[in-house]
Design an enzyme around this catalytic site. Structure first.
Site, PDB file in Angstrom:
ATOM      1  CE  LYS A  13      -1.637  -4.596  -3.530  1.00 45.17           C
ATOM      2  NZ  LYS A  13      -2.475  -5.236  -4.557  1.00 45.17           N
ATOM      3  NE  ARG A  86       0.799  -1.846  -8.918  1.00 43.91           N
ATOM      4  CZ  ARG A  86      -0.150  -1.462  -8.076  1.00 43.91           C
ATOM      5  NH1 ARG A  86       0.135  -0.706  -7.056  1.00 43.91           N
ATOM      6  NH2 ARG A  86      -1.394  -1.855  -8.255  1.00 43.91           N
ATOM      7  NE  ARG A 120     -11.293  -2.956  -6.179  1.00 43.23           N
ATOM      8  CZ  ARG A 120      -9.991  -3.099  -6.067  1.00 43.23           C
ATOM      9  NH1 ARG A 120      -9.477  -3.846  -5.112  1.00 43.23           N
ATOM     10  NH2 ARG A 120      -9.175  -2.513  -6.933  1.00 43.23           N
ATOM     11  NE  ARG A 150      -9.202   1.297  -8.097  1.00 34.36           N
ATOM     12  CZ  ARG A 150      -8.091   0.683  -7.730  1.00 34.36           C
ATOM     13  NH1 ARG A 150      -7.887   0.405  -6.455  1.00 34.36           N
ATOM     14  NH2 ARG A 150      -7.182   0.336  -8.614  1.00 34.36           N
ATOM     15  NE  ARG A 161      -5.884  -2.561 -11.738  1.00 31.89           N
ATOM     16  CZ  ARG A 161      -7.073  -2.467 -11.135  1.00 31.89           C
ATOM     17  NH1 ARG A 161      -8.178  -2.406 -11.861  1.00 31.89           N
ATOM     18  NH2 ARG A 161      -7.150  -2.424  -9.837  1.00 31.89           N
TER      19      ARG A 161
END
Ligand code: AMP
Length: 206
Positions: A13, A86, A120, A150, A161
């Site tokens: 996204k 969400r 990532r 992160r 998640r």
């Protein structure tokens, strides 16, 4: 125009938003980025949000809706919502304050997003995302800032998640179903293919 990107964490996204906001002159509104900014600034919202984010859980609706509402009050451009809504509550609240022109669903398996998320690295200055599999430096090629991983991008929270996303996804889509503005793309395709599929939808809205 106002656009929503929904999809599990790691479905791309943020990457897609980065590639499209300039072309379509949209504000990139990422609730995840806004929350991380609050955590960095050690605000009260940031302190509360962190306890949920570290566990891979959703931050309570009323905090998120208020945070987004504040931005929309003064924003004149169209908005690309990334990671919001969400929950159905958030979707209903959003529809009360603004019109939505398209909802893009980025469809991706747990296997794909796990591989992406665990590898990532993110630039704290410009938000650019790098895959450590292909990008071997630890500084951003765009602005030179040191990249970070992160703290919620761990194996346990990725599963949580993803589960949270699948739990709420149908209810969110239900809120937009009768508006006939839902579009699905396969997030496993190349970045170029996904960008072009989304652009096709957005071009039709201009
Ligand atoms: P993201 O950067 O979109 O992956 O979001 C990171 C984390 O921030 C999520 O796992 C949630 O804990 C929290 N978060 C972001 N956006 C929302 C939202 N719209 N509603 C509730 N929690 C959110």
């Amino acid at each position: 125009m106002n656009i929503i990107f929904i999809g599990p964490p790691g479905s791309g996204k943020g990457t897609m938003a980065e590639k499209l906001v300039e072309k379509y002159e949209l504000l990139h509104l990422s609730t995840g980025d806004m929350l991380r900014d609050n955590i960095r600034k050690d605000t009260e919202l940031g302190r509360i949000a962190k306890t949920f984010m570290d566990e891979g859980h959703l931050v309570p609706d009323e905090l998120i809706i208020r945070m987004v509402g504040e931005v929309l009050k003064s924003e004149k451009r169209g908005v690309l919502f990334d990671g919001f809504p969400r929950t159905a509550e958030q979707a209903k609240a959003l529809l009360k304050i603004t019109k939505i022109d398209a909802v893009m669903e980025l469809d991706a398996s747990l296997e794909l997003v796990s591989e992406r998320i665990l590898g990532r690295m993110i630039c704290p200055a410009c938000g650019k995302v790098f895959a450590s599999k292909h990008y071997k430096k630890n500084t951003c090629d765009h602005c030179g800032a040191e990249l970070y991983h992160r703290s919620d991008d761990t194996e346990e929270t990725v599963k949580e998640r993803y589960l949270v996303y699948t739990t709420y996804a149908d209810a969110i889509k239900e809120c937009f179903a009768e508006l006939n503005i839902l579009h699905k793309v396969n997030a496993d395709d190349s970045i170029e293919t996904v960008v072009s599929e989304i652009s096709e939808v957005l071009d039709n809205l201009l």
